[in-house]
Design an enzyme around this catalytic site. Sequence first.
Site, PDB file in Angstrom:
ATOM      1  N   GLU A   6      40.280 -17.696  35.113  1.00 35.05           N
ATOM      2  CA  GLU A   6      41.036 -17.769  33.863  1.00 35.05           C
ATOM      3  C   GLU A   6      41.943 -16.560  33.647  1.00 35.05           C
ATOM      4  O   GLU A   6      43.105 -16.695  33.277  1.00 35.05           O
ATOM      5  CB  GLU A   6      40.101 -17.990  32.675  1.00 35.05           C
ATOM      6  CG  GLU A   6      39.357 -19.333  32.715  1.00 35.05           C
ATOM      7  CD  GLU A   6      40.260 -20.554  32.858  1.00 35.05           C
ATOM      8  OE1 GLU A   6      41.483 -20.431  32.650  1.00 35.05           O
ATOM      9  OE2 GLU A   6      39.735 -21.641  33.194  1.00 35.05           O
ATOM     10  N   GLU A  34      47.633 -25.020  34.019  1.00 35.15           N
ATOM     11  CA  GLU A  34      46.736 -25.977  34.696  1.00 35.15           C
ATOM     12  C   GLU A  34      47.191 -26.205  36.130  1.00 35.15           C
ATOM     13  O   GLU A  34      46.366 -26.305  37.043  1.00 35.15           O
ATOM     14  CB  GLU A  34      46.671 -27.306  33.937  1.00 35.15           C
ATOM     15  CG  GLU A  34      46.302 -27.202  32.456  1.00 35.15           C
ATOM     16  CD  GLU A  34      45.077 -26.365  32.172  1.00 35.15           C
ATOM     17  OE1 GLU A  34      44.159 -26.305  33.006  1.00 35.15           O
ATOM     18  OE2 GLU A  34      45.033 -25.731  31.091  1.00 35.15           O
TER      19      GLU A  34
HETATM   20  N1  BAL Z   1      39.484 -24.496  32.484  1.00 32.22           N
HETATM   21  C1  BAL Z   1      39.530 -24.896  31.138  1.00 32.22           C
HETATM   22  C2  BAL Z   1      40.908 -25.045  30.610  1.00 32.22           C
HETATM   23  C3  BAL Z   1      41.774 -24.002  31.162  1.00 32.22           C
HETATM   24  O1  BAL Z   1      41.541 -22.816  30.994  1.00 32.22           O
HETATM   25  O2  BAL Z   1      42.708 -24.297  31.887  1.00 32.22           O
HETATM   26 ZN    ZN Z   2      42.488 -22.034  32.598  1.00 40.38          ZN
END
Ligand code: BAL
Ligand code: ZN
Length: 896
Positions: A322, A300
């Site tokens: 991602e 994150e």
């Molecule tokens: N963006 C959704 C959660 C993650 O992939 O970090």
């Molecule tokens: Zn992510």
Amino acid sequence: PTTILRQDYQAYPFQIPSIELEFDLAAETTRVISRLHVQRKPDAPAQAALVLDGEALTLQSIHVDGQLLDASRYQVDDASGTLRIDGLPADAQVQITSLCRPAQNTTLMGLYVSGASLFTQCEAEGFRRITWFADRPDVMSRYRVTLRASQADYPLLLSNGNLIETTTLDGGRHQAVWEDPHPKPCYLFALVAGQFDCRESRLRTRSGREALLQVYADPGSGTQTAWALESLERSVRWDEQRFGLELDLDRFMIVAARDFNMGAMENKGLNVFNAAYVLADPQTATDANYRAIEAVIGHEYFHNWTGNRVTCRDWFQLSLKEGLTVFRDQEFTADMMAAGLDAEAAASARTIKRIDDVTVLRAAQFPEDAGPMAHPIRPDSYQEIGNFYTATVYEKGAEVIRMQHTLLGEAGFQEGIREYFRRHDGQAVTCDDFVNAMESVYKRLHSGKDLAVFRRWYEQAGTPRVRVELDYDAATRSCVVTLSQSNPPVGVEKERGADFIKAPLHIPFAIGFIAADGQALTPVLNGQQADTFLLELTEARQQWRFENMASAPTPSLLRNFSAPVIVDYDWQDADLALLSAHDGNPFARWEAGQELAARQVLANAARLRGGEPMHADPVFVDAWRAQLSAPGLDAGYRARALALPSEKALAQRMEKMDPPAIAAARDFLRAELGRTLTPLWRAAYDANEVAGPYSPDAPSAGKRALRNLALAYLLAGQAEGARELALAQYDAASNMTDGLAALTALVNDSRDAATEQRLAAFYETWKHDPLVVDKWFALQASSRATDVAAARRLLTHPAFTLRNPNRARSLVFQFCLNNPAGLHQADGAGYAFWTEQVLALDAINPEIAARLARALDNWAAHAPALSAPMRAAIERVRAHQPLSRNVDEITAKALA
Ligand code: BAL
Ligand code: ZN
């Protein structure tokens, strides 16, 4: 249901440079006033209407430039969830007042209640459940957010960016104003309101900025956030050191939520996390939990650049952020595991991480890529974007980034990343934009060669197969290696007709060679002598001629898993045994042992299905014996080498899948290995006790992994004293890793009174800690001893609820995904259980329901005795109306 196509992308006709949000927060009804500065883009038609998205909202009023808009001037279309305002001036202030109902929002998308607090989740399309807005990632705005709420109920009011002011209001209410200086898409918006424990630290970034790092958790959990805060500090440092990327905020907050659909969410400066990826202490969290917390916090945090500073133009580009961010978190974990170790131990730690990532890919992504939901890492169409947060977009996406890293090298890749940010910082872009930046470096490094063929990894689904043939000529001491690739249509690609042939991919294929005595061969290719060669396969079939091959080689293939492909080679068991004992590439060495084991499991599953007795071949048992007694191997590596391949990966290799047969054959071999090698397992158990206070570092975790694997084999082999050993370990355990491993082994292998007593005591000890209770449900739900009736009994346990996603995952998902004998019970009761639970979840939380729905989606690949009732179960779900768009899409594709 509407299918949304990538090719239909159209830019939004308006800019919304700023948005001011005012929240009057309350669990039952929250009022939101949204003030948008809306500017028609110069190239947009003058008559373009402002179309905003909204879901589950009550619209109260609309003002344009201060004037109340008469209802005849706008249209709300409930079917499409849109609000349309025609005739706006080119530059307008639009104010929308609406209500939402957090306490009734069980979807956990938008604004919702968890415990006594309020949280938001906006990715992908949750912001439209908070207020009317252009809910798409390419509309980026500066946010100013005012939060008002009862001071007693919600003493802490958080949103993105910087806290500008706090004010006490009349009537026991208070207010906080937050401003985020960075323009962002609405999916990165967040607010949190409630009471929390906070742990914080200050850190100076490399350019000298002082930043406040904070981790919030529900009252009483603040003692469990030390590892999370340390992980955040390490993430900030690592991104500076490895990628040259600095924290761009004065304040970075993480808040743990007990109810959360995903792992975590990278909202700008205010990450909301599933508590499972925040809270840890040695008594409640395992080594795997510690590693996962560090990885998700890293993930994150790394999104702050790869996702937030540069975001996606549209949701088809999800892998842009991602895949890249998973690659970054994988590298982060590898570097953290290796930190402080000598060169050899560090290399082993990195290999362990690679093994673990490849194991996940094979268990989760390969089946997806072979089933009805198969899609390219950049999909071409979807009905519900929530269904595309997949192992393909994430994990295969990371492999596609990793291949670019392999082709460019670390320095070239970092140069490509710098070029990507130079071109696109502050923009919403596409996967092509990323590859273009990488290609600009690749061309320079490779005399003008481009990545045109490589780009097909973004266009095509399916796991390619690479067939390898060797032709060794003793007279000339040369060896011709032929690689040929195939990638038949899968999933929606099949709709393109029988004559649709997929083009070859650019596959970096790392290869080495071993002599019969186990020594590495170092032949010459194109004048270069080496022990590992990176072959770049870009055509359907290519050949390479190696010279100076001193003797007949055994090939060591796809070293380090240099591409996400399946290798076909005519192995002899003796080749695999040789490699598993001697290959100098530790990844390939592990792989050889796994391949040998896979063949044993598959052969025994076939015997079982044919009514023949099962047996373990000596070559396999000898290979395991050798791994157990080989000197010098690191414990964590040895634990991976001695584990059997995952049931999911194995089932995938059957012509027609029979998961219970795989499970039984695998259990049989575990028992055989446990029985035959008892003294060695016992020696490994005794030699790997970890003394001193608990630490989740890689060497300690490796020792615990090996010791607990040995314990499980001893129990599986019903070795004398094994039960007592497990009970004693459980009773004496000072950390969750050892306690849970012992209890799991006991529950799986000897469900007697002593075990029952430990299981009950475990619950009594930990019933106040939801994450430990999840472990208690999960270990039972996935146990061999748990049939459908037992799973149903667990459903009635007072601590069970479908409303909490972690709890649903711990019981229902564990049973349906990790208990093959239970799910595929011959009377069909497992499928009935699945049908019921999918429908029950769908009424509460469609995103989670759709994930459960995936458990049966590859029914057609199963043996006929299973596939027919599996299909019928899916049909029963589809017979139910209404279904969410999420479950509708999954089940329709499964039956297509
Ligand atoms: N963006 C959704 C959660 C993650 O992939 O970090
Ligand atoms: Zn992510």
